[in-house]
Design a protein around this motif. Structure first.
Motif, PDB file in Angstrom:
ATOM      1  N   VAL A 138       0.828  -1.210   0.000  1.00 11.97           N
ATOM      2  CA  VAL A 138       0.000   0.000   0.000  1.00 11.97           C
ATOM      3  C   VAL A 138       0.860   1.256   0.000  1.00 11.97           C
ATOM      4  O   VAL A 138       0.681   2.146  -0.830  1.00 11.97           O
ATOM      5  CB  VAL A 138      -0.968   0.007   1.211  1.00 11.97           C
ATOM      6  CG1 VAL A 138      -1.626   1.370   1.377  1.00 11.97           C
ATOM      7  CG2 VAL A 138      -2.016  -1.059   1.054  1.00 11.97           C
ATOM      8  N   TYR A 139       1.805   1.357   0.930  1.00 14.44           N
ATOM      9  CA  TYR A 139       2.519   2.609   1.119  1.00 14.44           C
ATOM     10  C   TYR A 139       3.791   2.746   0.294  1.00 14.44           C
ATOM     11  O   TYR A 139       4.167   3.856  -0.067  1.00 14.44           O
ATOM     12  CB  TYR A 139       2.830   2.822   2.603  1.00 14.44           C
ATOM     13  CG  TYR A 139       1.576   3.145   3.376  1.00 14.44           C
ATOM     14  CD1 TYR A 139       0.989   4.399   3.276  1.00 14.44           C
ATOM     15  CD2 TYR A 139       0.943   2.193   4.161  1.00 14.44           C
ATOM     16  CE1 TYR A 139      -0.174   4.696   3.949  1.00 14.44           C
ATOM     17  CE2 TYR A 139      -0.217   2.482   4.845  1.00 14.44           C
ATOM     18  CZ  TYR A 139      -0.777   3.731   4.731  1.00 14.44           C
ATOM     19  OH  TYR A 139      -1.927   4.027   5.395  1.00 14.44           O
ATOM     20  N   LEU A 140       4.464   1.677  -0.001  1.00 17.05           N
ATOM     21  CA  LEU A 140       5.703   1.799  -0.764  1.00 17.05           C
ATOM     22  C   LEU A 140       5.499   1.555  -2.254  1.00 17.05           C
ATOM     23  O   LEU A 140       6.195   2.137  -3.079  1.00 17.05           O
ATOM     24  CB  LEU A 140       6.761   0.842  -0.211  1.00 17.05           C
ATOM     25  CG  LEU A 140       7.179   1.102   1.242  1.00 17.05           C
ATOM     26  CD1 LEU A 140       8.252   0.131   1.678  1.00 17.05           C
ATOM     27  CD2 LEU A 140       7.661   2.529   1.423  1.00 17.05           C
ATOM     28  N   HIS A 141       4.544   0.702  -2.600  1.00 17.42           N
ATOM     29  CA  HIS A 141       4.299   0.432  -4.018  1.00 17.42           C
ATOM     30  C   HIS A 141       3.060   1.141  -4.547  1.00 17.42           C
ATOM     31  O   HIS A 141       2.800   1.109  -5.746  1.00 17.42           O
ATOM     32  CB  HIS A 141       4.181  -1.074  -4.266  1.00 17.42           C
ATOM     33  CG  HIS A 141       5.442  -1.810  -3.952  1.00 17.42           C
ATOM     34  ND1 HIS A 141       5.449  -3.093  -3.495  1.00 17.42           N
ATOM     35  CD2 HIS A 141       6.754  -1.440  -4.004  1.00 17.42           C
ATOM     36  CE1 HIS A 141       6.692  -3.493  -3.287  1.00 17.42           C
ATOM     37  NE2 HIS A 141       7.495  -2.499  -3.582  1.00 17.42           N
ATOM     38  N   GLY A 142       2.272   1.750  -3.651  1.00 14.67           N
ATOM     39  CA  GLY A 142       1.121   2.541  -4.065  1.00 14.67           C
ATOM     40  C   GLY A 142      -0.013   1.750  -4.683  1.00 14.67           C
ATOM     41  O   GLY A 142      -0.759   2.278  -5.504  1.00 14.67           O
ATOM     42  N   ARG A 143      -0.159   0.497  -4.319  1.00 15.55           N
ATOM     43  CA  ARG A 143      -1.212  -0.328  -4.890  1.00 15.55           C
ATOM     44  C   ARG A 143      -2.480  -0.202  -4.064  1.00 15.55           C
ATOM     45  O   ARG A 143      -2.456   0.066  -2.879  1.00 15.55           O
ATOM     46  CB  ARG A 143      -0.747  -1.775  -4.949  1.00 15.55           C
ATOM     47  CG  ARG A 143       0.458  -1.937  -5.902  1.00 15.55           C
ATOM     48  CD  ARG A 143       1.011  -3.317  -5.935  1.00 15.55           C
ATOM     49  NE  ARG A 143       0.030  -4.235  -6.486  1.00 15.55           N
ATOM     50  CZ  ARG A 143       0.120  -5.553  -6.382  1.00 15.55           C
ATOM     51  NH1 ARG A 143       1.145  -6.094  -5.758  1.00 15.55           N
ATOM     52  NH2 ARG A 143      -0.798  -6.329  -6.900  1.00 15.55           N
ATOM     53  N   SER A 144      -3.604  -0.447  -4.701  1.00 14.03           N
ATOM     54  CA  SER A 144      -4.891  -0.382  -4.013  1.00 14.03           C
ATOM     55  C   SER A 144      -5.153  -1.706  -3.293  1.00 14.03           C
ATOM     56  O   SER A 144      -4.522  -2.731  -3.572  1.00 14.03           O
ATOM     57  CB  SER A 144      -6.013  -0.116  -5.017  1.00 14.03           C
ATOM     58  OG  SER A 144      -6.192  -1.238  -5.850  1.00 14.03           O
ATOM     59  N   ALA A 145      -6.109  -1.655  -2.393  1.00 12.01           N
ATOM     60  CA  ALA A 145      -6.463  -2.864  -1.651  1.00 12.01           C
ATOM     61  C   ALA A 145      -6.982  -3.947  -2.596  1.00 12.01           C
ATOM     62  O   ALA A 145      -6.698  -5.132  -2.400  1.00 12.01           O
ATOM     63  CB  ALA A 145      -7.516  -2.537  -0.590  1.00 12.01           C
ATOM     64  N   VAL A 163      -3.688  -3.985   6.828  1.00 13.28           N
ATOM     65  CA  VAL A 163      -3.062  -2.658   6.829  1.00 13.28           C
ATOM     66  C   VAL A 163      -3.377  -1.934   8.130  1.00 13.28           C
ATOM     67  O   VAL A 163      -2.492  -1.328   8.750  1.00 13.28           O
ATOM     68  CB  VAL A 163      -3.523  -1.836   5.601  1.00 13.28           C
ATOM     69  CG1 VAL A 163      -3.086  -0.388   5.719  1.00 13.28           C
ATOM     70  CG2 VAL A 163      -2.988  -2.454   4.321  1.00 13.28           C
ATOM     71  N   HIS A 164      -4.625  -2.006   8.585  1.00 16.20           N
ATOM     72  CA  HIS A 164      -5.028  -1.355   9.838  1.00 16.20           C
ATOM     73  C   HIS A 164      -4.216  -1.889  11.022  1.00 16.20           C
ATOM     74  O   HIS A 164      -3.652  -1.115  11.794  1.00 16.20           O
ATOM     75  CB  HIS A 164      -6.526  -1.574  10.083  1.00 16.20           C
ATOM     76  CG  HIS A 164      -6.972  -1.147  11.437  1.00 16.20           C
ATOM     77  ND1 HIS A 164      -7.166   0.165  11.764  1.00 16.20           N
ATOM     78  CD2 HIS A 164      -7.238  -1.875  12.561  1.00 16.20           C
ATOM     79  CE1 HIS A 164      -7.536   0.235  13.030  1.00 16.20           C
ATOM     80  NE2 HIS A 164      -7.595  -0.996  13.532  1.00 16.20           N
ATOM     81  N   TYR A 165      -4.155  -3.212  11.156  1.00 18.79           N
ATOM     82  CA  TYR A 165      -3.424  -3.795  12.287  1.00 18.79           C
ATOM     83  C   TYR A 165      -1.914  -3.587  12.146  1.00 18.79           C
ATOM     84  O   TYR A 165      -1.210  -3.451  13.151  1.00 18.79           O
ATOM     85  CB  TYR A 165      -3.781  -5.275  12.451  1.00 18.79           C
ATOM     86  CG  TYR A 165      -5.182  -5.454  12.992  1.00 18.79           C
ATOM     87  CD1 TYR A 165      -5.514  -5.007  14.266  1.00 18.79           C
ATOM     88  CD2 TYR A 165      -6.175  -6.037  12.221  1.00 18.79           C
ATOM     89  CE1 TYR A 165      -6.792  -5.142  14.752  1.00 18.79           C
ATOM     90  CE2 TYR A 165      -7.465  -6.180  12.702  1.00 18.79           C
ATOM     91  CZ  TYR A 165      -7.769  -5.725  13.978  1.00 18.79           C
ATOM     92  OH  TYR A 165      -9.050  -5.850  14.464  1.00 18.79           O
ATOM     93  N   ALA A 166      -1.417  -3.539  10.919  1.00 11.74           N
ATOM     94  CA  ALA A 166       0.017  -3.282  10.712  1.00 11.74           C
ATOM     95  C   ALA A 166       0.358  -1.871  11.154  1.00 11.74           C
ATOM     96  O   ALA A 166       1.384  -1.648  11.814  1.00 11.74           O
ATOM     97  CB  ALA A 166       0.382  -3.487   9.244  1.00 11.74           C
ATOM     98  N   LEU A 167      -0.482  -0.913  10.818  1.00 12.58           N
ATOM     99  CA  LEU A 167      -0.235   0.466  11.233  1.00 12.58           C
ATOM    100  C   LEU A 167      -0.309   0.605  12.751  1.00 12.58           C
ATOM    101  O   LEU A 167       0.503   1.308  13.368  1.00 12.58           O
ATOM    102  CB  LEU A 167      -1.244   1.412  10.568  1.00 12.58           C
ATOM    103  CG  LEU A 167      -1.020   1.689   9.090  1.00 12.58           C
ATOM    104  CD1 LEU A 167      -2.181   2.509   8.527  1.00 12.58           C
ATOM    105  CD2 LEU A 167       0.296   2.417   8.878  1.00 12.58           C
TER     106      LEU A 167
END
Length: 182
Positions: A138-145, A163-167
């Motif tokens: 999501v954040y480094l490659h800019g891909r959508s969910a 992504v939520h739990y990773a953040l």
């Protein structure tokens, strides 16, 4: 090149001198106009490029004939190459500034970027592999969910929750690593 320089000493001219004079008389103005456009109106650099083009034409007078191709096209290419080489040379060299202005143009310290990169790598290293993969995508490659879900073979909702739990986990790790300001 000025007309006075080219027109002096006409009595003892050779064929190559006459040929060069013809080239200069015919092509100086269109080449100078072209060079000015390439140099954003800098007359000095434009005239310098045109002069160097005529020096190179003088060296290759035997090849500059209409049956070899258009002379103006060859001269324009030489001027273009000279101007572009000048741009590249100026970009490759650091800008010269007065000593009193050095602080204004000093480069940023890259150590903060290095510190941040190390910290991000450490934080990512402490995440679960599934969470880390979703966060990187999501954040480094800019891909959508949806794109991530399709490539990993999981539902979009699963990607979003990872992504939520990773953040959340990354924030905890960062809170433990960075000292609080007192």
């Amino acid at each position: 090149m000025t007309n006075t320089v080219l027109n002096t000493g006409l009595a003892g001219t050779t064929d190559s001198d006459r040929r060069l004079r013809e080239l200069v008389d015919s092509y100086r103005e269109p080449l100078t106009t072209y060079a000015r456009r390439l140099t954003d109106g800098d007359n000095h650099r434009a005239e310098e490029a045109v002069q160097e083009a005529f020096v190179r034409a003088w060296r290759h007078l035997d090849k500059l004939t209409p049956d070899q191709g258009p002379v103006l096209g060859w001269l324009r290419r030489v001027v273009h190459n000279l101007v572009m080489d000048g741009y590249r040379t100026r970009k490759a060299r650091p800008a010269e500034v007065a000593l009193d202005q050095a602080a204004d143009v000093a480069l940023a310290d890259p150590s903060d970027d290095v510190d941040n990169r190390v910290l991000v790598e450490q934080v990512l290293g402490e995440l679960w592999p599934q969470h880390r993969a979703a966060l990187i995508e999501v954040y480094l490659h800019g891909r959508s969910a949806a794109e991530i879900g399709a490539s990993l073979g999981v539902p979009v909702g699963t990607v979003k929750s990872r992504v939520h739990y990773a953040l959340r986990a990354a924030r905890r790790v960062l809170a433990d690593r960075t000292p609080c300001a007192a």
